[in-house]
Scaffold this active site. Structure first.
Site, mmCIF file in Angstrom:
data_model
loop_
_atom_site.group_PDB
_atom_site.id
_atom_site.type_symbol
_atom_site.label_atom_id
_atom_site.label_comp_id
_atom_site.label_asym_id
_atom_site.label_seq_id
_atom_site.Cartn_x
_atom_site.Cartn_y
_atom_site.Cartn_z
ATOM 1 N N GLU A 172 0.604 -1.325 -0.204
ATOM 2 C CA GLU A 172 0.134 0.137 0.415
ATOM 3 C C GLU A 172 0.803 1.673 -0.214
ATOM 4 O O GLU A 172 2.137 1.381 -0.068
ATOM 5 C CB GLU A 172 -0.379 0.399 1.459
ATOM 6 C CG GLU A 172 -2.530 -0.657 0.962
ATOM 7 C CD GLU A 172 -2.956 0.158 0.506
ATOM 8 O OE1 GLU A 172 -2.678 1.317 0.160
ATOM 9 O OE2 GLU A 172 -3.914 -0.009 0.282
ATOM 10 N N ARG A 196 -7.544 0.028 12.880
ATOM 11 C CA ARG A 196 -6.337 -0.215 12.680
ATOM 12 C C ARG A 196 -5.973 0.795 11.716
ATOM 13 O O ARG A 196 -7.031 1.539 11.037
ATOM 14 C CB ARG A 196 -5.787 -1.174 11.902
ATOM 15 C CG ARG A 196 -5.922 -1.791 10.181
ATOM 16 C CD ARG A 196 -5.442 -2.555 9.412
ATOM 17 N NE ARG A 196 -6.289 -3.461 8.474
ATOM 18 C CZ ARG A 196 -5.986 -2.570 7.345
ATOM 19 N NH1 ARG A 196 -5.097 -1.265 7.345
ATOM 20 N NH2 ARG A 196 -5.954 -3.457 6.126
ATOM 21 N N ASN A 239 -5.513 3.212 8.307
ATOM 22 C CA ASN A 239 -5.448 2.685 6.957
ATOM 23 C C ASN A 239 -4.413 3.981 5.770
ATOM 24 O O ASN A 239 -3.094 3.822 6.430
ATOM 25 C CB ASN A 239 -6.660 2.340 6.265
ATOM 26 C CG ASN A 239 -6.232 1.405 4.655
ATOM 27 O OD1 ASN A 239 -6.259 0.028 4.906
ATOM 28 N ND2 ASN A 239 -7.208 1.795 4.163
ATOM 29 N N ASP A 251 -12.565 -6.195 11.282
ATOM 30 C CA ASP A 251 -13.544 -6.800 10.943
ATOM 31 C C ASP A 251 -14.844 -5.845 9.467
ATOM 32 O O ASP A 251 -15.738 -6.091 8.777
ATOM 33 C CB ASP A 251 -14.283 -7.106 11.706
ATOM 34 C CG ASP A 251 -14.986 -6.083 12.455
ATOM 35 O OD1 ASP A 251 -15.200 -4.518 12.226
ATOM 36 O OD2 ASP A 251 -16.065 -5.580 13.574
ATOM 37 N N ASN A 291 -10.105 5.213 2.578
ATOM 38 C CA ASN A 291 -9.065 4.516 1.841
ATOM 39 C C ASN A 291 -8.300 6.190 0.554
ATOM 40 O O ASN A 291 -7.945 6.648 1.778
ATOM 41 C CB ASN A 291 -9.890 4.051 0.900
ATOM 42 C CG ASN A 291 -8.342 2.380 1.279
ATOM 43 O OD1 ASN A 291 -7.538 2.700 1.085
ATOM 44 N ND2 ASN A 291 -9.508 1.054 0.907
ATOM 45 N N ASP A 296 -9.996 2.173 -3.942
ATOM 46 C CA ASP A 296 -9.050 1.570 -3.406
ATOM 47 C C ASP A 296 -7.970 3.087 -2.781
ATOM 48 O O ASP A 296 -8.629 3.698 -2.746
ATOM 49 C CB ASP A 296 -7.920 0.819 -3.569
ATOM 50 C CG ASP A 296 -7.227 -0.101 -2.078
ATOM 51 O OD1 ASP A 296 -6.686 1.262 -1.579
ATOM 52 O OD2 ASP A 296 -7.014 -0.905 -1.768
#
Length: 281
Positions: A16, A96, A98, A116, A144, A192
């Site tokens: 990423e 978390r 990103n 999740d 994102n 994304d």
């Protein structure tokens, strides 16, 4: 425009966040679930890897050297000498970091998501160099791609499950007037990571779409680059003149990953990127 090349042959679980660092003429990228920050020098082929100790969403250059890291438990600073310190620690169980991006004013806009992927469990926060944290969005799901128009008056944003690339008016500190720039249709994957080029067009990597798309400022699809990996994750311009498009990819969740899944690909002379500002902290 020529086809793709393999910049870094790797098997990243979740590659990423490609970012061109003009100060070092290197590409930065991360393996989110591998907890690693990578660098790549296209002139020499030299690569470095640093383990972060926890999942990392993004690593960006700082104005005074070193890196700012969007980590599972918050945002931290890595000094040029390797010293580590937290800038804004905000651990939330089950959540978390990103993607993240540096705004024209040098602030870091850092996203989060739940492991999740629970709806509304993610955030987008603006952080300044002194650690001041201002919430921008508190109800994202998979926060994102983030980017700004060449003049800084628009911010583009992806919350992946919505299948949309959204656009906001940006006043330097906050955003307003959220609306849809483009929608990725069913069967084409999920939007994304993204980057904005010098013409103001938005390039978006498609998770489960095996491609990078370019949308005009009006939202029209005018280019699609197909790549031999199903999970393209993010893209950024780099190299001399910022004309080469680097694309990170992932292997995670694939029952039959391709040989290049997890590698960094590059499309030479794909367009003209914008210089990315360093974090002012």
């Amino acid at each position: 425009m020529s086809g793709y090349e393999v910049a870094v042959a790797a098997q990243a679980e979740l590659g990423e966040g490609p970012t061109w660092d003009p100060a070092t003429a290197r590409l930065l990228w991360v393996d989110v679930l591998g907890s690693r920050v990578h660098t790549y020098d296209p002139a020499t082929g030299r690569r470095t890897v640093r383990t972060t100790g926890q999942h990392i969403g993004a690593a960006k250059p700082r104005a005074d050297g070193g890196l700012v890291l969007n980590l599972r438990d918050g945002v931290a600073l890595l000094d040029p000498d390797g010293a580590f310190r937290w800038l804004h620690r905000d651990p939330v169980p089950g959540r978390r970091a990103n993607d993240a991006a540096v705004a024209p004013d040098g602030s870091l806009w850092a996203g989060t998501m739940r492991y999740d992927e629970a709806p509304g469990g993610g955030t987008l926060t603006r952080l300044t160099g002194d650690g001041t944290a201002d919430p921008i969005l508190t109800d994202a799901t998979v926060s994102n791609g983030i980017g700004w128009s060449p003049d800084g008056t628009l911010m583009y944003y992806v919350d992946s499950p919505t299948r949309r690339v959204d656009v906001f008016d940006h006043d330097g500190k906050g955003v307003r007037n959220r609306r849809t720039l483009a929608v990725v249709e069913e069967g084409a994957g999920f939007p994304d990571g993204l980057t904005v080029d010098a013409a103001g067009c938005v390039w978006v990597a498609l998770w489960d779409g095996g491609a990078v798309r370019r949308y005009t400022p009006s939202g029209a699809l005018d280019r699609e680059i197909r790549l031999p990996v199903p999970r393209t994750t993010a893209c950024a311009f780099g190299g001399p003149g910022l004309t080469d498009l680097y694309v990170t990819t992932a292997r995670v969740g694939l029952t039959a990953p391709t040989a290049l899944s997890g590698s960094v690909l590059v499309v030479p002379d794909a367009g003209e990127g914008l210089p990315q500002p360093p974090f002012a902290g």
